[in-house]
Write a protein that holds these residues in place. Structure first.
Motif, PDB file in Angstrom:
ATOM      1  N   GLN A 218       1.635  14.142  -4.575  1.00 20.35           N
ATOM      2  CA  GLN A 218       2.880  13.400  -4.600  1.00 20.35           C
ATOM      3  C   GLN A 218       2.694  11.892  -4.667  1.00 20.35           C
ATOM      4  O   GLN A 218       1.651  11.358  -4.344  1.00 20.35           O
ATOM      5  CB  GLN A 218       3.670  13.704  -3.336  1.00 20.35           C
ATOM      6  CG  GLN A 218       4.458  14.980  -3.417  1.00 20.35           C
ATOM      7  CD  GLN A 218       5.454  15.019  -2.297  1.00 20.35           C
ATOM      8  OE1 GLN A 218       5.153  14.574  -1.193  1.00 20.35           O
ATOM      9  NE2 GLN A 218       6.624  15.501  -2.560  1.00 20.35           N
ATOM     10  N   ASP A 219       3.781  11.238  -5.041  1.00 21.22           N
ATOM     11  CA  ASP A 219       3.865   9.790  -4.967  1.00 21.22           C
ATOM     12  C   ASP A 219       3.726   9.369  -3.509  1.00 21.22           C
ATOM     13  O   ASP A 219       4.282  10.005  -2.609  1.00 21.22           O
ATOM     14  CB  ASP A 219       5.223   9.353  -5.533  1.00 21.22           C
ATOM     15  CG  ASP A 219       5.331   7.846  -5.661  1.00 21.22           C
ATOM     16  OD1 ASP A 219       5.184   7.165  -4.627  1.00 21.22           O
ATOM     17  OD2 ASP A 219       5.595   7.365  -6.771  1.00 21.22           O
ATOM     18  N   ALA A 220       3.009   8.282  -3.270  1.00 17.31           N
ATOM     19  CA  ALA A 220       2.771   7.825  -1.898  1.00 17.31           C
ATOM     20  C   ALA A 220       4.058   7.415  -1.194  1.00 17.31           C
ATOM     21  O   ALA A 220       4.108   7.378   0.035  1.00 17.31           O
ATOM     22  CB  ALA A 220       1.792   6.656  -1.901  1.00 17.31           C
ATOM     23  N   ASN A 221       5.097   7.104  -1.971  1.00 20.52           N
ATOM     24  CA  ASN A 221       6.366   6.687  -1.373  1.00 20.52           C
ATOM     25  C   ASN A 221       7.317   7.850  -1.132  1.00 20.52           C
ATOM     26  O   ASN A 221       8.463   7.647  -0.723  1.00 20.52           O
ATOM     27  CB  ASN A 221       7.051   5.650  -2.269  1.00 20.52           C
ATOM     28  CG  ASN A 221       6.304   4.328  -2.271  1.00 20.52           C
ATOM     29  OD1 ASN A 221       5.805   3.890  -1.244  1.00 20.52           O
ATOM     30  ND2 ASN A 221       6.200   3.703  -3.441  1.00 20.52           N
ATOM     31  N   VAL A 222       6.860   9.064  -1.397  1.00 17.57           N
ATOM     32  CA  VAL A 222       7.692  10.249  -1.215  1.00 17.57           C
ATOM     33  C   VAL A 222       7.069  11.148  -0.156  1.00 17.57           C
ATOM     34  O   VAL A 222       5.885  11.470  -0.226  1.00 17.57           O
ATOM     35  CB  VAL A 222       7.854  11.025  -2.540  1.00 17.57           C
ATOM     36  CG1 VAL A 222       8.659  12.305  -2.319  1.00 17.57           C
ATOM     37  CG2 VAL A 222       8.525  10.156  -3.597  1.00 17.57           C
TER      38      VAL A 222
ATOM     39  N   LYS B  90      10.476   5.143   2.770  1.00 12.03           N
ATOM     40  CA  LYS B  90      10.076   6.257   1.919  1.00 12.03           C
ATOM     41  C   LYS B  90      11.279   7.117   1.551  1.00 12.03           C
ATOM     42  O   LYS B  90      12.335   7.040   2.180  1.00 12.03           O
ATOM     43  CB  LYS B  90       9.015   7.114   2.620  1.00 12.03           C
ATOM     44  CG  LYS B  90       7.695   6.386   2.854  1.00 12.03           C
ATOM     45  CD  LYS B  90       6.674   7.291   3.502  1.00 12.03           C
ATOM     46  CE  LYS B  90       5.352   6.564   3.743  1.00 12.03           C
ATOM     47  NZ  LYS B  90       4.662   6.258   2.476  1.00 12.03           N
TER      48      LYS B  90
END
Length: 257
Positions: free
Chosen positions: A28-32, A69
């Motif tokens: 996953q995206d680090a911000n999700v 996030k």
């Protein structure tokens, strides 16, 4: 919210074998944040008009906002939460999960975010008045929850009726196929508020605390969530969510020490 038993040794072993493989969460995206829940446990987490909602959902959304996030939700049966977390299918699980020594051996938990416990629900005209009256009766519990082992260990004379979903427990009591249901206090009280003809026994079976489960190899995520929890408690967001979902009296005792 849904409370909540040990994973079986078999399922835990399988989860551990595949834990080293890259999973959904890792990609996953680090911000999700990929967060898992079993949205069948009102008022903690449930689906209303096609939308996931509930106390835990609001708490997790507030934590994610404080962390900067976004959330991607994963819906899964309660019994699969711990194995799925260990197997890297998601980053964390919030689903009225009691913090227990057994679970703490295989996953980490945030600081407690709500005080709960197990309660017994019966029909309003039931002759069952006290916890000892459960002995010899048919008591329904949700598979994978703490209720299963608690009754086995403390009320061996109870005839357990194990079902997959929280609502099934209440339905069996309603149609007379079970004498009582043992579930989390918030869910039991929510049910009697919305459905006449039922009551909750005065004495609780246990007093415990809910936590968000994270993997032991992600201590930084646990610490970030703890910091976010402290932030929403300090700025009033937490109290507002508690009051939205519970009575004023419950809100006064919701924050476990």
């Amino acid at each position: 919210m849904k409370l909540k038993n040990l994973v079986s040794a078999a399922s835990l072993g399988i989860a551990m074998m595949i834990a080293g493989s890259p999973g959904i969460a890792a990609a996953q995206d680090a911000n999700v944040l990929n967060i898992a829940t079993d949205a069948t446990f009102p008022p903690m987490e449930f689906v209303d008009k096609g939308q996931r909602t509930g106390f835990d959902v609001d708490i997790m959304n507030a934590l994610a906002k404080a962390m900067g996030k976004q959330i991607q939700w994963t819906d899964i049966d309660f019994k699969g939460l711990i194995p799925g977390l260990i197997a890297h299918r998601f980053d964390a699980a919030i689903s009225a999960i009691y913090i227990t020594p057994e679970r703490a051996q295989v996953v980490d938990f945030t600081q407690p975010y709500f005080a709960g416990g197990l309660s017994a629900l019966v029909k309003a005209d039931s002759p069952i008045k006290t916890l000892t009256d459960l002995n010899g009766k048919k008591v329904t519990v949700q598979v994978g929850t703490k209720s299963v082992n608690f009754l086995r260990d403390n009320y061996p004379q109870v005839q357990r009726v194990e079902v997959e979903k929280n609502q099934e427990m209440f339905d069996l009591v309603g149609i007379g196929r079970a004498d009582a249901a043992v579930t989390g206090k918030p869910a039991a009280w929510q049910f009697v508020r919305t459905r006449p003809g039922f009551r909750v026994l005065d004495k609780e079976l246990t007093t415990e605390a809910y936590g968000i489960a994270v993997r032991k190899d992600e201590p930084q995520l646990r610490d970030q969530m703890n910091a976010a929890l402290a932030k929403i408690k300090a700025d009033g967001t937490y109290d507002a969510i508690v009051k939205k979902w519970f009575s004023a009296s419950t809100a006064a005792t919701a924050n476990p020490k």
